[in-house]
Design a protein around this motif. Structure first.
Motif, PDB file in Angstrom:
ATOM      1  N   ASP A  46       2.714  16.690   1.754  1.00 12.20           N
ATOM      2  CA  ASP A  46       2.250  17.656   0.750  1.00 12.20           C
ATOM      3  C   ASP A  46       2.037  16.948  -0.592  1.00 12.20           C
ATOM      4  O   ASP A  46       3.009  16.578  -1.276  1.00 12.20           O
ATOM      5  CB  ASP A  46       3.298  18.774   0.618  1.00 12.20           C
ATOM      6  CG  ASP A  46       2.875  19.833  -0.394  1.00 12.20           C
ATOM      7  OD1 ASP A  46       3.416  20.956  -0.315  1.00 12.20           O
ATOM      8  OD2 ASP A  46       2.024  19.530  -1.257  1.00 12.20           O
ATOM      9  N   LEU A  47       0.781  16.783  -0.974  1.00  8.36           N
ATOM     10  CA  LEU A  47       0.426  16.022  -2.179  1.00  8.36           C
ATOM     11  C   LEU A  47       1.015  16.660  -3.445  1.00  8.36           C
ATOM     12  O   LEU A  47       1.482  15.969  -4.348  1.00  8.36           O
ATOM     13  CB  LEU A  47      -1.105  15.948  -2.281  1.00  8.36           C
ATOM     14  CG  LEU A  47      -1.725  14.899  -3.191  1.00  8.36           C
ATOM     15  CD1 LEU A  47      -1.104  13.528  -2.989  1.00  8.36           C
ATOM     16  CD2 LEU A  47      -3.233  14.840  -2.971  1.00  8.36           C
ATOM     17  N   THR A  52       6.318  16.101  -8.006  1.00  9.67           N
ATOM     18  CA  THR A  52       7.584  16.382  -8.700  1.00  9.67           C
ATOM     19  C   THR A  52       8.783  15.893  -7.892  1.00  9.67           C
ATOM     20  O   THR A  52       9.879  15.740  -8.434  1.00  9.67           O
ATOM     21  CB  THR A  52       7.722  17.910  -8.909  1.00  9.67           C
ATOM     22  OG1 THR A  52       7.531  18.530  -7.616  1.00  9.67           O
ATOM     23  CG2 THR A  52       6.684  18.430  -9.875  1.00  9.67           C
ATOM     24  N   ASN A  53       8.594  15.616  -6.599  1.00  4.45           N
ATOM     25  CA  ASN A  53       9.719  15.217  -5.750  1.00  4.45           C
ATOM     26  C   ASN A  53       9.292  14.118  -4.785  1.00  4.45           C
ATOM     27  O   ASN A  53       8.792  14.412  -3.688  1.00  4.45           O
ATOM     28  CB  ASN A  53      10.231  16.436  -4.966  1.00  4.45           C
ATOM     29  CG  ASN A  53      11.269  16.033  -3.935  1.00  4.45           C
ATOM     30  OD1 ASN A  53      11.868  14.965  -4.018  1.00  4.45           O
ATOM     31  ND2 ASN A  53      11.440  16.878  -2.920  1.00  4.45           N
ATOM     32  N   GLU A 183      -6.272   0.840  -6.323  1.00  3.57           N
ATOM     33  CA  GLU A 183      -6.557   2.191  -6.819  1.00  3.57           C
ATOM     34  C   GLU A 183      -5.239   2.933  -6.988  1.00  3.57           C
ATOM     35  O   GLU A 183      -4.267   2.648  -6.276  1.00  3.57           O
ATOM     36  CB  GLU A 183      -7.397   2.968  -5.790  1.00  3.57           C
ATOM     37  CG  GLU A 183      -8.893   2.740  -5.863  1.00  3.57           C
ATOM     38  CD  GLU A 183      -9.631   3.541  -4.779  1.00  3.57           C
ATOM     39  OE1 GLU A 183     -10.825   3.293  -4.578  1.00  3.57           O
ATOM     40  OE2 GLU A 183      -8.967   4.384  -4.108  1.00  3.57           O
ATOM     41  N   SER A 184      -5.180   3.909  -7.897  1.00  2.00           N
ATOM     42  CA  SER A 184      -3.957   4.696  -8.061  1.00  2.00           C
ATOM     43  C   SER A 184      -3.794   5.586  -6.829  1.00  2.00           C
ATOM     44  O   SER A 184      -4.662   6.399  -6.509  1.00  2.00           O
ATOM     45  CB  SER A 184      -4.050   5.530  -9.340  1.00  2.00           C
ATOM     46  OG  SER A 184      -3.459   6.787  -9.095  1.00  2.00           O
ATOM     47  N   ASN A 185      -2.711   5.370  -6.101  1.00  2.46           N
ATOM     48  CA  ASN A 185      -2.442   6.098  -4.852  1.00  2.46           C
ATOM     49  C   ASN A 185      -1.132   6.869  -5.011  1.00  2.46           C
ATOM     50  O   ASN A 185      -0.058   6.255  -5.107  1.00  2.46           O
ATOM     51  CB  ASN A 185      -2.351   5.104  -3.686  1.00  2.46           C
ATOM     52  CG  ASN A 185      -1.924   5.760  -2.385  1.00  2.46           C
ATOM     53  OD1 ASN A 185      -1.313   6.825  -2.376  1.00  2.46           O
ATOM     54  ND2 ASN A 185      -2.220   5.105  -1.281  1.00  2.46           N
ATOM     55  N   PRO A 186      -1.178   8.217  -5.047  1.00  2.00           N
ATOM     56  CA  PRO A 186       0.045   9.010  -5.304  1.00  2.00           C
ATOM     57  C   PRO A 186       1.136   8.793  -4.267  1.00  2.00           C
ATOM     58  O   PRO A 186       2.329   8.887  -4.588  1.00  2.00           O
ATOM     59  CB  PRO A 186      -0.471  10.449  -5.276  1.00  2.00           C
ATOM     60  CG  PRO A 186      -1.763  10.402  -4.541  1.00  2.00           C
ATOM     61  CD  PRO A 186      -2.360   9.060  -4.828  1.00  2.00           C
ATOM     62  N   PHE A 192       7.341   4.005  -4.354  1.00  2.00           N
ATOM     63  CA  PHE A 192       8.007   3.075  -5.280  1.00  2.00           C
ATOM     64  C   PHE A 192       8.970   3.817  -6.214  1.00  2.00           C
ATOM     65  O   PHE A 192      10.031   3.302  -6.571  1.00  2.00           O
ATOM     66  CB  PHE A 192       6.983   2.245  -6.061  1.00  2.00           C
ATOM     67  CG  PHE A 192       6.472   1.046  -5.276  1.00  2.00           C
ATOM     68  CD1 PHE A 192       5.152   0.990  -4.828  1.00  2.00           C
ATOM     69  CD2 PHE A 192       7.327  -0.009  -4.978  1.00  2.00           C
ATOM     70  CE1 PHE A 192       4.698  -0.112  -4.094  1.00  2.00           C
ATOM     71  CE2 PHE A 192       6.882  -1.115  -4.252  1.00  2.00           C
ATOM     72  CZ  PHE A 192       5.559  -1.165  -3.806  1.00  2.00           C
ATOM     73  N   ALA A 193       8.648   5.079  -6.559  1.00  2.00           N
ATOM     74  CA  ALA A 193       9.571   5.870  -7.396  1.00  2.00           C
ATOM     75  C   ALA A 193      10.876   6.127  -6.644  1.00  2.00           C
ATOM     76  O   ALA A 193      11.966   5.938  -7.182  1.00  2.00           O
ATOM     77  CB  ALA A 193       8.901   7.195  -7.771  1.00  2.00           C
ATOM     78  N   TRP A 194      10.741   6.519  -5.374  1.00  2.00           N
ATOM     79  CA  TRP A 194      11.937   6.788  -4.557  1.00  2.00           C
ATOM     80  C   TRP A 194      12.682   5.483  -4.255  1.00  2.00           C
ATOM     81  O   TRP A 194      13.905   5.443  -4.252  1.00  2.00           O
ATOM     82  CB  TRP A 194      11.521   7.510  -3.259  1.00  2.00           C
ATOM     83  CG  TRP A 194      12.632   8.142  -2.483  1.00  2.00           C
ATOM     84  CD1 TRP A 194      13.938   8.352  -2.894  1.00  2.00           C
ATOM     85  CD2 TRP A 194      12.555   8.668  -1.158  1.00  2.00           C
ATOM     86  NE1 TRP A 194      14.660   8.957  -1.896  1.00  2.00           N
ATOM     87  CE2 TRP A 194      13.837   9.180  -0.828  1.00  2.00           C
ATOM     88  CE3 TRP A 194      11.526   8.769  -0.219  1.00  2.00           C
ATOM     89  CZ2 TRP A 194      14.102   9.777   0.407  1.00  2.00           C
ATOM     90  CZ3 TRP A 194      11.804   9.364   1.014  1.00  2.00           C
ATOM     91  CH2 TRP A 194      13.073   9.848   1.321  1.00  2.00           C
TER      92      TRP A 194
END
Ligand code: SF4
Length: 444
Positions: A46-47, A52-53, A183-186, A192-194
């Motif tokens: 789920d994009l 937010t999570n 490219e910016s890949n969500p 990487f955030a997690w």
């Protein structure tokens, strides 16, 4: 506790529970897809949720519903591979056991009791950044290989295929690579955030897959992280690599110096037959790369993953002999193998072979297993995988519950390999003389 005791004492009291639903994931960051292991079909992440999570790249609604099913003794349909093996009813060990046995039992108990809606931190993770790959293996497809994409774009779709496998080979699977490198890949950003917040602490193993991960710029970025952040993470690093001649093994060894890395590489036959099945492979170069890695102190072990398909059973015992020689040279724990039975595309399943050929291959493997069953070079899982394959060839008639109509599958087998031969400059009958008569008699 051996594998069977673990199943009886730890898993069976929890019904259909499998720890992989909670603690393991494969995530394709190029397409935003995930699954619990390589058996259930992948589903979309789920994009919106990951904005937010970041933990939502794993903790999806689908997986949470499967967790609830397992906590209430139901069998999620996506896990049919394991149920099929367990229903052979000869105490065969399904992947549910292997995928659960790698975690502490108290972690299994905790997951089984946990509210199924809770986000869980992963303990093992396999990630793919993109599908760049110099190989185009016969049982793979454009969703996982850029060289397969080229085949479809240059030669067009494979034609006259009528079974479930047709969708694999009729288009370039553009949705499998929605973002280019740089490219910016969500999905990559969420990973990487997690990773920075928790995963570098909670993961027992991080495995990088592809495509061919050593051809992806993101892989080297992650290797640099491990090199510059020594001591910050106890996560064991592993890489799936086809170890083809284009793979820069020297660069890999230089970038992991002082680390302890596991290498997983695919192979299920030898020499010309391997080069036919795994188009792009030079078998001698692959073996040389395996030995170069085993000569390095930075490599903990090399694991050979065999994808058991209709073409590999002739020379699979020769490959197993080769691996035993490597075990003798480098040690039992530095070389291992798994036998993973192919289900899709169905027309490449070993079950499409006529009974007399399946019997021949089953007896060859029975003899091989007997000759090695007392060897201290073998791991328990290797002997169990062999027994599972022997029983599968002996007992199982269909690889899954979906349509498995033999005339359609035989048509597709012949149609596909005729086109594969002309596109890839190969010759089926010359490469597999034992199958040639059966193949040439297949109606199209
Ligand atoms: S297919 Fe088997 S190993 Fe994979 S998640 Fe399902 S039960 Fe577990």
């Amino acid at each position: 506790m051996n594998d069977l005791e673990f199943k009886h004492k730890v898993l069976d009291p929890k019904g259909t529970f499998c720890a992989a639903k909670w603690y393991n994931a494969t995530i394709w960051l190029g397409s935003g897809q995930t699954t619990s292991c390589h058996h259930p079909p992948a589903h979309a992440i789920d994009l919106e949720a990951i904005k937010t999570n970041p933990k939502a790249i794993h903790n999806t609604v689908e997986k949470k519903l499967d967790r609830l099913m397992m906590q209430t003794g139901q069998r999620p349909s996506g896990c049919e591979y394991c149920w099929k093996i367990e229903d052979i009813d000869r105490d065969n060990i399904s992947d549910r056991v292997y995928k659960s046995k790698i975690y502490p039992i108290k972690a299994l108990d905790a997951a089984y009791e946990l509210d199924h809606r809770t986000d869980v931190d992963l303990r093992t993770l396999e990630i793919a950044f993109d599908r760049t790959c110099q190989f185009a293996c016969s049982y793979c497809n454009p969703a996982f290989s850029s060289t397969w994409v080229k085949d479809i774009k240059v030669n067009g779709p494979y034609t006259n295929l009528v079974s479930d496998g047709r969708g694999h080979f009729t288009h370039a699977h553009d949705s499998s690579q929605r973002y280019r490198y740089g490219e910016s890949n969500p999905y990559v950003e969420a990973f990487f955030a997690w990773w920075e917040s928790d995963l570098h602490r909670t993961l027992q193993e991080l495995r990088i897959t592809g495509g061919e991960p050593l051809m992806s710029g993101e892989t080297w970025k992650l290797l640099d992280w491990f090199k510059t952040n020594r001591g910050k993470s106890t996560t064991r690093l592993a890489i799936n690599s086809n170890l083809g001649q284009e793979v820069d093994v020297d660069r890999l060894l230089a970038s992991i110096e002082g680390l302890e890395v596991d290498i997983y590489t695919s192979q299920e036959s030898v020499t010309q037959q391997a080069e036919y099945i795994r188009d792009g492979l030079d078998y001698a170069a692959w073996l040389a790369n395996v030995k170069k890695l085993l000569d390095s102190p930075s490599i903990r072990a090399v694991h050979c993953m065999a994808t058991i398909n209709a073409l590999c059973l002739i020379s699979l015992p020769d490959l197993l002999d080769e691996l035993v020689e490597l075990k003798k040279q480098y040690g039992r724990d530095r070389v291992s193998f798994t036998l993973n039975i192919l289900r899709f595309p169905s027309f490449q399943s070993p079950l499409i072979l006529p009974a007399y050929l399946r019997r021949t291959f089953e007896l060859n493997l029975r003899e091989w297993r007997l000759n090695h069953s007392r060897s201290n070079l073998m791991h328990e899982h290797e002997l169990n995988h062999l027994q599972r394959l022997i029983d599968y060839l002996d007992v199982v008639k269909t690889p899954h519950s979906e349509a498995f109509e033999m005339p359609k599958l035989h048509n597709d087998f012949r149609q596909f390999f005729q086109q594969y031969d002309s596109r890839r400059n190969k010759n089926f009958a010359e490469t597999f003389p034992l199958l040639a008569d059966w193949y040439n008699d297949l109606p199209v």
